[in-house]
Design a protein around this motif. Structure first.
Motif, PDB file in Angstrom:
ATOM      1  N   LEU A 304       0.827  -1.205   0.000  1.00 31.64           N
ATOM      2  CA  LEU A 304       0.000   0.000   0.000  1.00 31.64           C
ATOM      3  C   LEU A 304       0.866   1.262   0.000  1.00 31.64           C
ATOM      4  N   LEU A 305       1.915   1.260   0.839  1.00 31.58           N
ATOM      5  CA  LEU A 305       2.808   2.419   0.880  1.00 31.58           C
ATOM      6  C   LEU A 305       3.566   2.585  -0.428  1.00 31.58           C
ATOM      7  N   THR A 306       3.957   1.460  -1.034  1.00 30.10           N
ATOM      8  CA  THR A 306       4.655   1.531  -2.323  1.00 30.10           C
ATOM      9  C   THR A 306       3.768   2.148  -3.391  1.00 30.10           C
ATOM     10  N   SER A 307       2.486   1.740  -3.414  1.00 31.02           N
ATOM     11  CA  SER A 307       1.565   2.299  -4.406  1.00 31.02           C
ATOM     12  C   SER A 307       1.358   3.792  -4.181  1.00 31.02           C
ATOM     13  N   GLU A 308       1.369   4.217  -2.910  1.00 31.86           N
ATOM     14  CA  GLU A 308       1.235   5.645  -2.624  1.00 31.86           C
ATOM     15  C   GLU A 308       2.434   6.413  -3.182  1.00 31.86           C
ATOM     16  N   ILE A 309       3.609   5.820  -3.066  1.00 35.52           N
ATOM     17  CA  ILE A 309       4.816   6.474  -3.579  1.00 35.52           C
ATOM     18  C   ILE A 309       4.774   6.525  -5.102  1.00 35.52           C
ATOM     19  N   VAL A 310       4.284   5.456  -5.724  1.00 34.67           N
ATOM     20  CA  VAL A 310       4.174   5.453  -7.187  1.00 34.67           C
ATOM     21  C   VAL A 310       3.253   6.574  -7.650  1.00 34.67           C
ATOM     22  N   GLU A 311       2.163   6.785  -6.953  1.00 32.48           N
ATOM     23  CA  GLU A 311       1.233   7.849  -7.322  1.00 32.48           C
ATOM     24  C   GLU A 311       1.877   9.231  -7.182  1.00 32.48           C
ATOM     25  N   SER A 312       2.816   9.361  -6.267  1.00 31.32           N
ATOM     26  CA  SER A 312       3.458  10.663  -6.028  1.00 31.32           C
ATOM     27  C   SER A 312       4.846  10.734  -6.672  1.00 31.32           C
ATOM     28  N   GLU A 313       5.163   9.791  -7.547  1.00 32.85           N
ATOM     29  CA  GLU A 313       6.523   9.726  -8.103  1.00 32.85           C
ATOM     30  C   GLU A 313       6.926  11.017  -8.809  1.00 32.85           C
ATOM     31  N   ILE A 314       6.063  11.547  -9.657  1.00 33.13           N
ATOM     32  CA  ILE A 314       6.402  12.743 -10.439  1.00 33.13           C
ATOM     33  C   ILE A 314       6.684  13.919  -9.521  1.00 33.13           C
ATOM     34  N   GLU A 315       5.857  14.109  -8.510  1.00 33.86           N
ATOM     35  CA  GLU A 315       6.042  15.237  -7.602  1.00 33.86           C
ATOM     36  C   GLU A 315       7.303  15.067  -6.755  1.00 33.86           C
ATOM     37  N   ILE A 316       7.606  13.822  -6.365  1.00 30.76           N
ATOM     38  CA  ILE A 316       8.821  13.584  -5.577  1.00 30.76           C
ATOM     39  C   ILE A 316      10.059  13.847  -6.437  1.00 30.76           C
ATOM     40  N   ARG A 317      10.028  13.408  -7.694  1.00 32.39           N
ATOM     41  CA  ARG A 317      11.170  13.665  -8.581  1.00 32.39           C
ATOM     42  C   ARG A 317      11.337  15.177  -8.801  1.00 32.39           C
ATOM     43  N   TYR A 318      10.231  15.878  -8.951  1.00 29.89           N
ATOM     44  CA  TYR A 318      10.312  17.335  -9.114  1.00 29.89           C
ATOM     45  C   TYR A 318      10.941  17.972  -7.872  1.00 29.89           C
ATOM     46  N   LEU A 319      10.569  17.461  -6.697  1.00 32.58           N
ATOM     47  CA  LEU A 319      11.134  17.977  -5.455  1.00 32.58           C
ATOM     48  C   LEU A 319      12.638  17.717  -5.392  1.00 32.58           C
ATOM     49  N   LEU A 320      13.061  16.525  -5.803  1.00 34.55           N
ATOM     50  CA  LEU A 320      14.490  16.205  -5.807  1.00 34.55           C
ATOM     51  C   LEU A 320      15.253  17.143  -6.744  1.00 34.55           C
ATOM     52  N   ASP A 321      14.675  17.419  -7.902  1.00 34.18           N
ATOM     53  CA  ASP A 321      15.337  18.327  -8.853  1.00 34.18           C
ATOM     54  C   ASP A 321      15.484  19.719  -8.255  1.00 34.18           C
ATOM     55  N   ARG A 322      14.465  20.177  -7.533  1.00 34.28           N
ATOM     56  CA  ARG A 322      14.557  21.520  -6.949  1.00 34.28           C
ATOM     57  C   ARG A 322      15.568  21.559  -5.800  1.00 34.28           C
ATOM     58  N   ILE A 323      15.625  20.471  -5.022  1.00 32.66           N
ATOM     59  CA  ILE A 323      16.636  20.420  -3.956  1.00 32.66           C
ATOM     60  C   ILE A 323      18.035  20.424  -4.565  1.00 32.66           C
ATOM     61  N   LEU A 324      18.197  19.690  -5.659  1.00 35.77           N
ATOM     62  CA  LEU A 324      19.480  19.701  -6.367  1.00 35.77           C
ATOM     63  C   LEU A 324      19.821  21.115  -6.842  1.00 35.77           C
ATOM     64  N   GLU A 325      18.814  21.837  -7.300  1.00 35.93           N
ATOM     65  CA  GLU A 325      19.036  23.211  -7.765  1.00 35.93           C
ATOM     66  C   GLU A 325      19.510  24.101  -6.612  1.00 35.93           C
ATOM     67  N   VAL A 326      18.921  23.937  -5.434  1.00 38.45           N
ATOM     68  CA  VAL A 326      19.347  24.714  -4.273  1.00 38.45           C
ATOM     69  C   VAL A 326      20.765  24.335  -3.867  1.00 38.45           C
ATOM     70  N   ASP A 327      21.045  23.044  -3.862  1.00 41.11           N
ATOM     71  CA  ASP A 327      22.387  22.574  -3.498  1.00 41.11           C
ATOM     72  C   ASP A 327      23.438  23.157  -4.439  1.00 41.11           C
ATOM     73  N   LEU A 328      23.168  23.114  -5.746  1.00 37.26           N
ATOM     74  CA  LEU A 328      24.130  23.636  -6.707  1.00 37.26           C
ATOM     75  C   LEU A 328      24.280  25.156  -6.582  1.00 37.26           C
ATOM     76  N   ALA A 329      23.209  25.845  -6.217  1.00 37.62           N
ATOM     77  CA  ALA A 329      23.308  27.294  -6.014  1.00 37.62           C
ATOM     78  C   ALA A 329      24.276  27.610  -4.875  1.00 37.62           C
ATOM     79  N   PHE A 330      24.141  26.922  -3.750  1.00 37.73           N
ATOM     80  CA  PHE A 330      25.058  27.145  -2.632  1.00 37.73           C
ATOM     81  C   PHE A 330      26.462  26.652  -2.969  1.00 37.73           C
TER      82      PHE A 330
END
Length: 916
Positions: A304-330
Motif C-alpha cells: 500500500l505504501l509503495t503504491s502511494e509512492i508510485v502515485e506521487s513519483e512525479i512530484e517527488i522527482r520534481y522535489l528532488l530536482d529543486r533540492i538539487l538546484e538549491v544545493d548547486l546554487a550554494f
C-alpha cells in the motif's frame, strides 16, 4: 558538410574578395543537426576542460545528488540569457547567505538520492522498510530545508528579503508530500526498522493473538522441559525451534517420556532428539498460521505504501530536482568565495546588459579585468589556504557530497600565479586574431575566454576583478589541439578542416567560435588564403570568433574592416620569457630571430635567416613554388617506382603464401585419411582376433564336457597354444626392427637410413662414406654429426623409408623424424645416450612441501614410471634438508639409478638422476 569549390588565384590579401561558400542548410531540429551539435558541444567541453572544473565544484556540494551531477559535468547551463541570469541571481542569493552567517545556513544532511528507489517502485517492485524510511527522511529534510530558507528570508530587512527570493522561488511550488511522510511514519518505526502494530487493525489483532498463543506455547514447553529434566532425560531444560516449530530437547534413550510426540530433528551425534510434544502440536500449528498471516499483512502494508509512492513519483522527482538546484546554487556560491569570484554582467548580442538598469554607454562587448583560469588557480589557492579558521566572516563552506560542510578561510587579494589577464573586445568586433610566439599563452588566453563564457552561462562567478561583462553565447565551439586520426585517415590539416567545417554547420549568430592555429598544417600561402576566407565568413555569421595564428598576413585583415581586431601576446626580449599579457589592438610576431640574436647566436646564421625571411615573403614565392613543384614531381615518380616494385614483391609473397596454405590443407586431409584407415584396420583386426578367440573358447568348453580327468591338462595346453598363436598373429611388431647383422662387419652406404644410438636411437641418413673404420657422417633433420661406427645399427629394408614416405612436404620448415618406440638394450661396452637434459613436466618430480614418507613414495613412483635411458629431475628444495637427504639415499640405493648429479649453483634445490 564539405567545404568545396574554394578557388584561390593568389594570396588572399592580394586577391579580390572571396565569398565563403554557403553552408549546407540544416533544420535546427533535424536529427542530423542535433547530433552534430551535441557532438561538437561535448568535444568542446572536453577541450576546455569543463569536466575538471565541474569536479572542482563538486567539492562544495552538500548532497550526493549534487556531488554526482558535478562529478559527471551535468550541472545546468542556461539555454537562454534569461535562464543564465536566473542562475546568477540564485548564486548571488546563496553567496549573501554564506557571507551573513558563520555556520552553514541550510542543513542538507537528511537529503538522500532516492531516485533509484522511485525507479524500483515504478517498476512494481515491493519497497523494503529501509527504502520507505529513506523516502520519509528525504521528505522531512526537504520540508525542513524549505522552512529554514523561509526563516532566513524573514530574518532580514526588506532589501535582504528581495535578495534571497531567488532561492525561495526554487522550492516555492514544491509538494513536500507531508501526508505521505506522516503515513510512512505512522506505519513504520524507522529507528527500529519495524512495522508498527497500529499500521492496520488486522495486523494488531494478528499480533495480539500470536502473542497469547506464544505465551501458552512457551508455558507448555517450559513445563514439559522441566519434567524431562527432573526425569534425568536431559542435562538442562532445552526449548528451541526446529523446522519453524517450537520443541524440546530430550535424550534418545528417554523419548518414551513423550508418547505420541513428533521428532522434528536429531542432533549430529544422534544422542539428542528434538521433539514436539503432542499437546504443543495444535499450538504450533496456530503459531505457524498466525506467523504467515502476519507476514502477509505486513506485505500488504508495504504494498500500500509503495503504491502511494508510485502515485506521487512525479512530484517527488520534481522535489528532488529543486533540492538539487538549491544545493548547486550554494555550491556555486561557496566556489565563488573560494576563488574570490565576482558576478559577471551578461550582455545581449550588442553591448546592452540584460535585465540591468545601468545606462552607461559601454564601448566593450567583452570587458574582463584580471581573470585567472580556475584550474590554474586551484594549486595557488590550495597552497595558500592550509590554515583553517573559524572566525572569518568570509569563510567558504566546503561539502563532501554527503550533506556535511566545513569552513575554509578565504584569502582576499590577488595571487601571483596564474598571471591575471585582461580580455577587452570592442563592440562591433566579430573576429579577433591573436598572434605571438609559442608558449606565450595564446591558447591559454583563448581557453580562459571559453571557460568564462561557460561559467557565466552556468550561473557561476568569475575569478576576476571589478564587474566583468561578457555576451551570452548559445554555443561555445572550439577547434583546439591536434585532430589527426589514423582510424578515419585524417591528417593534422584534414582533421582541423573537418572540425571547422562541422563547426560552421551548427554555429549561429549568437555563437562563440575558438580556433587555435587556424590554417596550419599546409602550404603557408594556401593556409593564409583559406584562413582569410574562413574569417570573412565568420565575421558575418557568428557573434564572436577568436583565433590564434603565426601567419602575419592575417593581422592585415584589420585594415579591411572594423569588425576585425588584432591582439598579441607580450614577450620580454630582456628576459627572453613571455609575460602572458594580452596586448589588445597590437600585432605580434614570433621574435625568433631577436631571441636567437640576444642569446649570442652566430651572426652569420642570423643574417642568412633574415635573407630567407625576405625570400619567403609572398611576392618572392612564385619562383620558389616552381622549384618546389618540380621537386615534388620527381619525388612522386620515385615513390611510384618503389610502389610498383613493392606490389610485385607482394604478389610473389602472396603466391608463396597460398602454395604453403594449400600444402598445409592437403597435409591435414592426408593425415585424417590415414588415421581413419588405421582405425579401420585396427577395428578389423580386433574383430578377427575376437572371433578366433571365441572359437578356441568354444572348442575348449566342448572338450571339457566330453574329456576325462586325465585329459584336462592336455586340453588346457592345447587351448593355451591356440590362444598364443592368435595373440602372436595379431601382435604389432617394431616399426624399425634391428637387423641381426653384426655391427662390426656392417658398412653403411651413402643415402642409407640407419639407427644411431648416440642420438637417442633416432633415424639418420648417411651423407658421407666412412673415411676410416671408426666414424661415419650422418644427418638427422638439419643436424649433421660424425658418430662412431659401433653406434650405428642397420634397419630392415622394408621399413627403411617408412618415415620418408609419410613425411610432409614441408619437412624443410623444421619438422623432425619420429623417435623409435622400442629399442634393444645396448650391448656391453656401448655408450648409453640419455638424450638432451631438458626439464619438462613429464620428467620432473616435485617433492617440496611434502613429509619425508610422502616424498619417498612419490620419488619411488616417479622412478618406476620413468622409461629406460631417461633422466629424472628431482626437486627437493632447500628447507631443513630432511627431504633432500632421504631423496639422495633412495637414489644411491635404487637398482635403476645409474648415477645422479647433485644441485649446482645454476640449479639449486634440484638433483638430476639417470635411469637405466
Amino acid at each position: 558538410m564539405q567545404l568545396t569549390n574554394l578557388l584561390f588565384t593568389s594570396v588572399a590579401l592580394k586577391a579580390p574578395p572571396v565569398l565563403f561558400p554557403k553552408v549546407k542548410a540544416l533544420s535546427s531540429n533535424s536529427p542530423e543537426s542535433l547530433t552534430l551539435s551535441q557532438t561538437l558541444q561535448s568535444e568542446t567541453l572536453e577541450t576546455l576542460e569543463w569536466p575538471s572544473l565541474c569536479k572542482q565544484l563538486s567539492s562544495f556540494t552538500s548532497t550526493t545528488m549534487g556531488f554526482s551531477a558535478a562529478q559527471k559535468a551535468k550541472i545546468p547551463l542556461g539555454q537562454t540569457p534569461e535562464e543564465s541570469h536566473k542562475l546568477l541571481d540564485q548564486t548571488a542569493a546563496a553567496a549573501s547567505a554564506l557571507m551573513m552567517m558563520d555556520s552553514p545556513p541550510l542543513d542538507f544532511s537528511g537529503i538522500e538520492d532516492v531516485s533509484g528507489i522511485l525507479n524500483s517502485a515504478a517498476s512494481r517492485e515491493l519497497l523494503s522498510i529501509s527504502e520507505l524510511c529513506a523516502i520519509r527522511r528525504t521528505l522531512r529534510a526537504a520540508k525542513l530545508l524549505f522552512e529554514n530558507l523561509k526563516q532566513l528570508v524573514n530574518t532580514g530587512d526588506c532589501s535582504e528579503t528581495e535578495r534571497y527570493l531567488p532561492l525561495l522561488e526554487i522550492l516555492k511550488h514544491c509538494n513536500f508530500q507531508v501526508e505521505l511522510e506522516h503515513k510512512i511514519g505512522f506505519c513504520i518505526d524507522c529507528n527500529l526498522l519495524i512495522i508498527l502494530d497500529r499500521a492496520s487493525e488486522d495486523l494488531e489483532i494478528i499480533r495480539s493473538e500470536r502473542k497469547r498463543n506464544s505465551e501458552s506455547l512457551d508455558s507448555l514447553l517450559k513445563g514439559v522441559s522441566s519434567q524431562i529434566f527432573q526425569a534425568g532425560a536431559i542435562d538442562r531444560p532445552l526449548i528451541t525451534k526446529r523446522r519453524s516449530r517450537m520443541c524440546v530437547g530430550i535424550r534418545a534413550s528417554h523419548r518414551h517420556l513423550l508418547p505420541d510426540g513428533v521428532i522434528l530433528n536429531v542432533s549430529g551425534s544422534g544422542a539428542t532428539y528434538f521433539m514436539e510434544p503432542k499437546e504443543a502440536i495444535e499450538l504450533n500449528n496456530m503459531e505457524v498460521k498466525l506467523s504467515n498471516s502476519e507476514k502477509a499483512e505486513e506485505i500488504a502494508i508495504l504494498s500500500l505504501l509503495t503504491s502511494e509512492i508510485v502515485e506521487s513519483e512525479i512530484e517527488i522527482r520534481y522535489l528532488l530536482d529543486r533540492i538539487l538546484e538549491v544545493d548547486l546554487a550554494f555550491a556555486r556560491a561557496a566556489y565563488a568565495q573560494w576563488m574570490n569570484g565576482v558576478c559577471p554582467i551578461i550582455t545581449s548580442q550588442g553591448c546592452d546588459p540584460i535585465n540591468f538598469s545601468e545606462e552607461e554607454d559601454y564601448a566593450l562587448s567583452v570587458d574582463i579585468a584580471g581573470i585567472q583560469h580556475p584550474l590554474l588557480l586551484e594549486s595557488s589557492l590550495r597552497s595558500s589556504s592550509d590554515v583553517i579558521t573559524s572566525n572569518s566572516g568570509n569563510s567558504v563552506h566546503l561539502g563532501d557530497g554527503n550533506g556535511t560542510m566545513t569552513s575554509l578561510s578565504m584569502l582576499r587579494g590577488a595571487s601571483d600565479y596564474p598571471v591575471p589577464i585582461d580580455i577587452k573586445i570592442k563592440c562591433g568586433t566579430k573576429v579577433v586574431v591573436i598572434s605571438g610566439p609559442n608558449t606565450g599563452g595564446k591558447t591559454a588566453s583563448m581557453k580562459t575566454l571559453g571557460v568564462a563564457s561557460l561559467m557565466s552561462k552556468a550561473g557561476m562567478f568569475l575569478p576576476a576583478k571589478n564587474r566583468p561583462r561578457i555576451p551570452w553565447f548559445d554555443l561555445v565551439l572550439a577547434d583546439i589541439g591536434d585532430h589527426q586520426s589514423l582510424e578515419q585517415s585524417l591528417s593534422t590539416f584534414s582533421g582541423h578542416i573537418t572540425r571547422i567545417c562541422n563547426i560552421l554547420e551548427v554555429a549561429s549568430r549568437e555563437s562563440l567560435i575558438l580556433i587555435d592555429e587556424i590554417g596550419s598544417g599546409t602550404d603557408p600561402s594556401e593556409g593564409v588564403a583559406l584562413s582569410t576566407s574562413i574569417l570573412q565568413y565568420l565575421k558575418d555569421h557568428v557573434n564572436l570568433a577568436v583565433v590564434t595564428t603565426h601567419y602575419a598576413d592575417l593581422s592585415l585583415l584589420k585594415e579591411k574592416g572594423s569588425q576585425f581586431e588584432n591582439a598579441a601576446m607580450e614577450f620580454s626580449l630582456e628576459t627572453l620569457q613571455p609575460t602572458y599579457q594580452v596586448l589588445w589592438g597590437s600585432t605580434g610576431n614570433s621574435n625568433a630571430l631577436s631571441i636567437a640574436k640576444s642569446i649570442g647566436f652566430d651572426l652569420n646564421i642570423i643574417e642568412r635567416a633574415q635573407q630567407w625571411v625576405e625570400q619567403l615573403k609572398p611576392e618572392n614565392q612564385q619562383e620558389r613554388k616552381g622549384l618546389l613543384y618540380q621537386s615534388l614531381v620527381e619525388e612522386r615518380n620515385r615513390l611510384e617506382a618503389q610502389a610498383r616494385r613493392a606490389g610485385s614483391l607482394h604478389a610473389e609473397i602472396l603466391d608463396l603464401y597460398h602454395e604453403i596454405q594449400n600444402e598445409a590443407e592437403d597435409l591435414g586431409g592426408r593425415e585424417t585419411a590415414l588415421r581413419a584407415k588405421e582405425t579401420q584396420q585396427v577395428q578389423q583386426e580386433l574383430k578377427t582376433a575376437k572371433s578366433q578367440l571365441d572359437v578356441v573358447i568354444q572348442e575348449f568348453e566342448n572338450g571339457l564336457r566330453i574329456a576325462s580327468a586325465d585329459q584336462f591338462n592336455s586340453l588346457i595346453r592345447k587351448s593355451e597354444s591356440e590362444i598364443a598363436s592368435v595373440v602372436e598373429a595379431h601382435c604389432p611388431h617394431d616399426a624399425y626392427s634391428v637387423n641381426d647383422t653384426d655391427s662390426k662387419s656392417y658398412t653403411p652406404q651413402i643415402g642409407e637410413q640407419v639407427q644411431v644410438t648416440g642420438l637417442g636411437r633416432k633415424l639418420a641418413t648417411v651423407v658421407e662414406a666412412p673415411e676410416d673404420e671408426e666414424t661415419v657422417l650422418v644427418q638427422h633433420g638439419q643436424i649433421k654429426v660424425r658418430v662412431k661406427k659401433s653406434n650405428i645399427r642397420s634397419i630392415a629394408s622394408s621399413e627403411r623409408n617408412t618415415e620418408t614416405r609419410h613425411a610432409p612436404r614441408l619437412k624443410r620448415q623444421g619438422q623432425h623424424s619420429k623417435e623409435l618406440q622400442a629399442l634393444p638394450e645396448p650391448k656391453n661396452g656401448e655408450e648409453v645416450s640419455y638424450g638432451p637434459l631438458v626439464q619438462t613436466s613429464k620428467n620432473t618430480v616435485d617433492l617440496r612441501g611434502k613429509r619425508v614418507e610422502e616424498a619417498s613414495y612419490h620419488l619411488e613412483m616417479a622412478i618406476s614410471a620413468s622409461g629406460p635411458y631417461s633422466v629424472l629431475f628431482v626437486i627437493h628444495g632447500m628447507g631443513t634438508g630432511a627431504v633432500k637427504e632421504r631423496a639422495l639415499e633412495i637414489l644411491n640405493n635404487h637398482p635403476r639409478i645409474v648415477k645422479y648429479e647433485q644441485e649446482s649453483p645454476m640449479n639449486y634445490g634440484c638433483t638430476v638422476a639417470y635411469i637405466k
